[in-house]
Design a protein around this motif. Structure first.
Motif, short mmCIF file in Angstrom:
data_model
loop_
_atom_site.label_atom_id
_atom_site.label_comp_id
_atom_site.label_asym_id
_atom_site.label_seq_id
_atom_site.Cartn_x
_atom_site.Cartn_y
_atom_site.Cartn_z
N ILE A 57 0.84 -1.19 0.00
CA ILE A 57 0.00 0.00 0.00
C ILE A 57 0.88 1.25 0.00
CG2 ILE A 57 -1.75 1.30 1.29
CD1 ILE A 57 -2.64 -1.36 2.49
N SER A 58 0.62 2.17 -0.90
CA SER A 58 1.32 3.45 -0.90
C SER A 58 0.62 4.40 0.07
CB SER A 58 1.37 4.04 -2.31
OG SER A 58 0.08 4.12 -2.88
N LEU A 59 1.30 5.49 0.40
CA LEU A 59 0.81 6.37 1.44
C LEU A 59 -0.55 6.98 1.12
CD1 LEU A 59 4.10 8.25 2.45
CD2 LEU A 59 2.98 6.36 3.64
N ASP A 60 -0.87 7.18 -0.16
CA ASP A 60 -2.15 7.78 -0.50
C ASP A 60 -3.33 6.85 -0.24
OD1 ASP A 60 -0.83 6.41 -2.57
OD2 ASP A 60 -2.11 7.29 -4.10
N TYR A 61 -3.07 5.55 -0.03
CA TYR A 61 -4.13 4.61 0.35
C TYR A 61 -4.07 4.25 1.83
CZ TYR A 61 -5.44 3.61 -4.51
OH TYR A 61 -5.90 3.70 -5.80
N LEU A 62 -3.04 4.70 2.52
CA LEU A 62 -2.80 4.23 3.88
C LEU A 62 -3.88 4.68 4.86
CD1 LEU A 62 -0.94 2.80 5.90
CD2 LEU A 62 0.35 4.94 6.11
N THR A 63 -4.29 5.94 4.79
CA THR A 63 -5.29 6.43 5.75
C THR A 63 -6.60 5.68 5.60
OG1 THR A 63 -4.27 8.62 5.87
CG2 THR A 63 -6.60 8.45 6.48
N LEU A 69 -9.46 -0.44 9.51
CA LEU A 69 -9.10 -1.20 10.71
C LEU A 69 -9.81 -0.63 11.94
CD1 LEU A 69 -5.23 -1.62 10.25
CD2 LEU A 69 -7.01 -3.28 9.72
N GLU A 70 -9.79 0.68 12.06
CA GLU A 70 -10.45 1.32 13.20
C GLU A 70 -11.93 0.97 13.25
OE1 GLU A 70 -10.27 5.78 15.08
OE2 GLU A 70 -10.92 5.61 12.98
N ARG A 109 -1.29 11.05 12.64
CA ARG A 109 -2.02 12.28 12.33
C ARG A 109 -3.48 12.00 11.98
NH1 ARG A 109 0.29 13.97 7.42
NH2 ARG A 109 -1.44 12.90 6.37
N ASP A 110 -3.71 10.98 11.13
CA ASP A 110 -5.04 10.77 10.56
C ASP A 110 -5.90 9.81 11.36
OD1 ASP A 110 -4.18 12.45 8.57
OD2 ASP A 110 -3.89 10.88 7.06
N VAL A 111 -5.28 8.83 12.03
CA VAL A 111 -6.05 7.84 12.81
C VAL A 111 -5.33 7.66 14.16
CG1 VAL A 111 -7.25 5.62 12.70
CG2 VAL A 111 -6.50 6.71 10.59
N PRO A 112 -5.35 8.69 15.01
CA PRO A 112 -4.54 8.67 16.22
C PRO A 112 -4.95 7.62 17.24
CG PRO A 112 -5.99 10.59 16.19
CD PRO A 112 -6.08 9.96 14.84
N SER A 113 -6.13 7.04 17.09
CA SER A 113 -6.56 6.02 18.05
C SER A 113 -5.76 4.73 17.94
CB SER A 113 -8.05 5.71 17.86
OG SER A 113 -8.27 5.09 16.59
N LEU A 114 -5.11 4.51 16.79
CA LEU A 114 -4.37 3.27 16.58
C LEU A 114 -3.03 3.29 17.32
CD1 LEU A 114 -4.89 2.53 12.77
CD2 LEU A 114 -6.06 1.47 14.71
#
Length: 325
Positions: A57-63, A69-70, A109-114
């Protein structure tokens, strides 16, 4: 009165609710750690050929991936990076803007709960594919520690919640603990690959991480699968050096080792349900030979029964869905 001279164990197995009431080992979503393979570039979400359902997965799909997952209730990920450039020093492993460092920043930054766990090794980043510096065909122990410390500190600076060194160099936990403390990261725990065997079950991972050795193998630093007592010595050393978690890898063929490590040491134990274990079940399920859900849930539960508190598994997404049913 029952006077037949035998015990009625089946009384507690009659119904699903009774079985659930007395179940000794319970698997939950909080037990699961999902491994991800992050690559450089854009627009990349390519399935690993030997691991159906696992992607580069590249970073543009990571979030998007992390938010999935969240939503499923998975709270922890372990990040592996696949860089475009490799060299003899594995310099991309500790580069400030390396692929793992950038991935960690983005997730926090984008999913800080993880909870973000950083795999700390050099093999994906070296052109020779070994987990340390090489000289005259030999993997050097102490000089490799310096680069592993640099890698761990750079990952902590990027925001990693846990450092997970997987290299099996002697003294790696002590060196990384000292390096993190001196850099101001004494609060960051170490999840040590304390007991890591030189296993044939790693094949698909090396396909995914592009980390196969270019010469020889890793038997001079990973453990002999025939050895049991050596595992206890390795785990003891890591605890003494400051490890906060202990990993046993692989899991399925080493249940006895997990149980002994758990019984001996008062630290959270992590089972790594490795790529070969994953791919074998996927292949059998795709051929209709096994019921994937039933066999996966049995396997993960057995790892917990053997003493694992947490499980790193490529089945995490599927298991979370099944636990949600």
């Amino acid at each position: 009165m029952d006077n037949k001279g035998f015990k009625r164990h089946r009384r507690l197995r009659r119904t699903e609710s009774l079985r659930a009431l007395v179940r000794e080992t319970k698997l939950t979503k909080d037990d699961l750690i999902y491994p991800i393979f992050v690559v450089e570039g854009k627009g990349i979400r390519n399935e690993v050929s030997s691991m159906p359902g696992v992607f580069h997965i590249s970073l543009d799909y990571l979030t998007e991936e992390m938010k999935e997952l969240e939503a499923k209730g998975i709270r922890s990920v372990i990040v592996f990076g696949v860089p475009n450039e490799k060299d003899s020093q594995g310099s991309q492993a500790y580069c400030e803007h390396g692929i793992v460092q950038e991935a960690i920043r983005q997730i926090k930054r984008d999913v800080p709960s993880l909870t973000v766990i950083a795999d700390t090794c050099l093999c994906q980043y070296t052109d020779h594919g070994h987990c340390g510096l090489v000289e005259n065909g030999e993997v050097l122990n102490d000089p490799s520690l310096e680069l592993l410390v640099k890698t761990a500190v750079s990952q902590a600076e990027a925001g990693a919640d846990i450092i997970a060194p997987s290299n099996m160099m002697d003294g790696f936990v002590a060196a990384i603990r000292q390096g993190l403390d001196e850099a101001g990261y004494s609060q960051i725990p170490i999840m040590s690959y304390a007991v890591k065997y030189a296993s044939a079950f790693y094949g698909p991972f090396r396909d995914a991480a592009h980390s196969s050795p270019q010469f020889g193998d890793r038997r001079a630093y990973q453990m002999d699968p025939a050895n049991r007592l050596e595992a206890l010595r390795e785990a003891e050393s890591d605890i003494e050096e400051g490890a906060d978690f202990l990993i046993v890898k692989p899991a399925l063929s080493y249940m006895d080792i997990m149980r002994e490590v758990k019984d001996r040491f008062n630290a959270p134990l992590v089972a790594y349900n490795v790529s070969g274990e994953y791919s074998m079940i996927k292949a059998a399920a795709m051929n209709g030979w096994v019921n994937e859900q039933e066999i996966v849930m049995e396997k993960l539960t057995s790892m917990k029964r053997a003493g694992a508190d947490l499980i790193i598994t490529y089945f995490a997404k599927d298991a979370a869905d099944w636990l949600n049913e």
